[in-house]
Design an enzyme around this catalytic site. Structure first.
Site, PDB file in Angstrom:
ATOM      1  N   GLN A 116      62.057  38.245  26.691  1.00 19.74           N
ATOM      2  CA  GLN A 116      62.352  38.450  27.397  1.00 19.74           C
ATOM      3  C   GLN A 116      62.529  39.571  27.749  1.00 19.74           C
ATOM      4  O   GLN A 116      62.574  40.186  29.051  1.00 19.74           O
ATOM      5  CB  GLN A 116      63.285  36.988  28.105  1.00 19.74           C
ATOM      6  CG  GLN A 116      63.569  37.356  28.940  1.00 19.74           C
ATOM      7  CD  GLN A 116      62.340  36.715  30.317  1.00 19.74           C
ATOM      8  OE1 GLN A 116      62.116  35.124  29.875  1.00 19.74           O
ATOM      9  NE2 GLN A 116      62.004  37.469  30.982  1.00 19.74           N
ATOM     10  N   ASP A 162      69.170  34.269  36.156  1.00 17.70           N
ATOM     11  CA  ASP A 162      69.161  33.253  34.845  1.00 17.70           C
ATOM     12  C   ASP A 162      69.658  32.570  35.763  1.00 17.70           C
ATOM     13  O   ASP A 162      70.469  31.495  36.698  1.00 17.70           O
ATOM     14  CB  ASP A 162      68.801  33.416  34.184  1.00 17.70           C
ATOM     15  CG  ASP A 162      69.004  32.847  33.483  1.00 17.70           C
ATOM     16  OD1 ASP A 162      67.946  32.132  33.372  1.00 17.70           O
ATOM     17  OD2 ASP A 162      69.135  32.318  31.480  1.00 17.70           O
ATOM     18  N   CYS A 195      64.279  35.970  34.872  1.00 19.71           N
ATOM     19  CA  CYS A 195      63.575  35.621  33.998  1.00 19.71           C
ATOM     20  C   CYS A 195      62.321  34.667  34.263  1.00 19.71           C
ATOM     21  O   CYS A 195      62.032  34.199  33.137  1.00 19.71           O
ATOM     22  CB  CYS A 195      64.592  35.295  32.495  1.00 19.71           C
ATOM     23  SG  CYS A 195      65.247  33.693  32.760  1.00 19.71           S
TER      24      CYS A 195
HETATM   25  N1   CP Z   1      62.151  33.094  30.603  1.00 21.31           N
HETATM   26  C1   CP Z   1      60.685  32.141  30.027  1.00 21.31           C
HETATM   27  O1   CP Z   1      61.115  32.500  28.852  1.00 21.31           O
HETATM   28  O2   CP Z   1      59.760  30.750  30.596  1.00 21.31           O
HETATM   29  P1   CP Z   1      59.914  29.649  30.275  1.00 21.31           P
HETATM   30  O3   CP Z   1      61.124  29.214  29.717  1.00 21.31           O
HETATM   31  O4   CP Z   1      59.121  29.580  30.916  1.00 21.31           O
HETATM   32  O5   CP Z   1      59.029  30.265  29.210  1.00 21.31           O
HETATM   33  N1  NVA Z   2      68.586  30.949  29.925  1.00 17.71           N
HETATM   34  C1  NVA Z   2      67.573  30.168  29.908  1.00 17.71           C
HETATM   35  C2  NVA Z   2      66.799  30.866  30.223  1.00 17.71           C
HETATM   36  C3  NVA Z   2      65.424  29.960  30.175  1.00 17.71           C
HETATM   37  C4  NVA Z   2      63.613  31.232  30.210  1.00 17.71           C
HETATM   38  C5  NVA Z   2      67.835  29.057  29.188  1.00 17.71           C
HETATM   39  O1  NVA Z   2      67.831  29.165  28.086  1.00 17.71           O
HETATM   40  O2  NVA Z   2      67.053  27.666  29.681  1.00 17.71           O
END
Ligand code: CP
Ligand code: NVA
Length: 316
Positions: A136, A228, A268
């Protein structure tokens, strides 16, 4: 001893040159595929993908990206493998190393990606753990370079939980000379080991790490706001307690109005609209989340390129 350049376990393992080179490779691969000039760099190569947590972007873009480079992704089924239960992690790593050329792993514990790298003999890429999300951060770096021309001296204000994404963004900032600001409720700061690891790099570049417990102060001098989810995957049990703390940390029009006029927003994704970010910001013209999401495809091809090439010769 793990050769940390052969893997992407956490961004702190890579130096500035390797990070910037990866962004340059990503930008070039993006241009080439859009011009209809795909590379067959991974022809005949197979890449295993092991996902213990849900995913849309990462699981799709890795598969598409591997295909675009002429390789074949192999989806591994966590329930069937029973990593650490049906079979030990070292033995699974040893077997997979004899069949596939690299491994992309999304899991809970950072130790698992480290162990797979230690006991296997193929590159391992961290596709998100509880601690880090380096793919990311590199996609963000590509998006920032495209949108702002360079990363140096830019200020990213992360509004929300001191989580895996925040950790990798702070690490990125410390490597490439960005300022990193965190705005979070008291008690939701980043782990000390992540901050400590970043301090040397920040000092070298003369850039700043700041933590505020209110979002208004954090956005004042930001070039980009980062959002996020408040509750990361695996923390679902903490939803009710967390949400009440985080309500004042929503990115909405009122908060964005307190940021400089040129300041944009990214997330993200997945976004929980109406929680950490509003519809109006998500659908507004200052939102770069989907540009960043697009780059997941190209940044991850570049990551694979780097770890699967003993000495990267791209562009030489
Ligand atoms: N941002 C991200 O990693 O998305 P996913 O969890 O959908 O892969
Ligand atoms: N912080 C979030 C990011 C998702 C892409 C998680 O870990 O669920």
């Amino acid at each position: 001893m793990i050769n940390r350049n052969r893997h992407l376990l956490r961004l702190s393992d890579w130096n500035e040159e390797r990070i910037l080179e990866t962004v340059a490779i990503a930008m070039r691969l993006k241009k080439e595929i859009k011009a209809g000039q795909p590379s067959d760099r991974f022809h005949g190569q197979t890449i295993g993908m092991f996902f213990e947590k849900p995913s849309l972007r990462t699981i799709t873009t890795f598969q598409v990206g591997i295909h675009q480079l002429g390789g074949m992704p192999v989806l591994l089924a966590p329930d069937s493998i029973g990593l650490g239960k049906r079979e030990s992690v070292p033995d699974v790593a040893r077997c997979l190393s004899r069949w596939v050329n690299a491994l992309v792993v999304r899991c809970f514990k950072q130790e698992l990606v480290e162990q797979l790298a230690e006991y296997g003999s193929i590159p391992v890429i961290n596709a998100l753990t509880d601690d880090f999300h380096p793919c990311q951060a590199l996609s963000f770096a590509q998006m920032m370079t495209e949108q702002y021309g360079s990363l140096k001296g830019k200020t990213v204000a992360f509004i929300g939980d001191g989580n895996n994404v925040a950790n990798s963004l702070l690490t990125l900032a410390s490597k490439v000379g960005m300022n990193f600001t965190l705005a979070c409720p008291k008690g939701f700061e980043q782990p000390k080991f992540v901050v400590d690891q970043a301090l040397d790099g920040l000092k070298k570049h003369g850039t700043q790490y700041r933590v505020f417990n209110n979002p208004e102060d954090a956005v004042k001098d930001a070039d980009i706001l980062y959002s996020d989810v408040w509750v990361s995957m695996g923390q679902e049990g903490e939803k009710d307690t967390k949400q009440s703390h985080f309500l004042p940390f929503q990115i909405n029009d009122a908060l964005l109005a307190k940021a400089p006029a040129h300041c944009k927003v990214t997330h993200c994704l997945p976004a929980h609209r109406g929680e950490e970010i509003t519809d109006s910001v998500m659908d507004g013209d200052r939102n770069l989340s989907f540009e960043e999401a697009e780059n997941r495809l190209h940044a991850q091809k570049a990551i694979l390129w780097q770890v699967m090439t003993p000495t990267s010769d791209f562009g030489k």
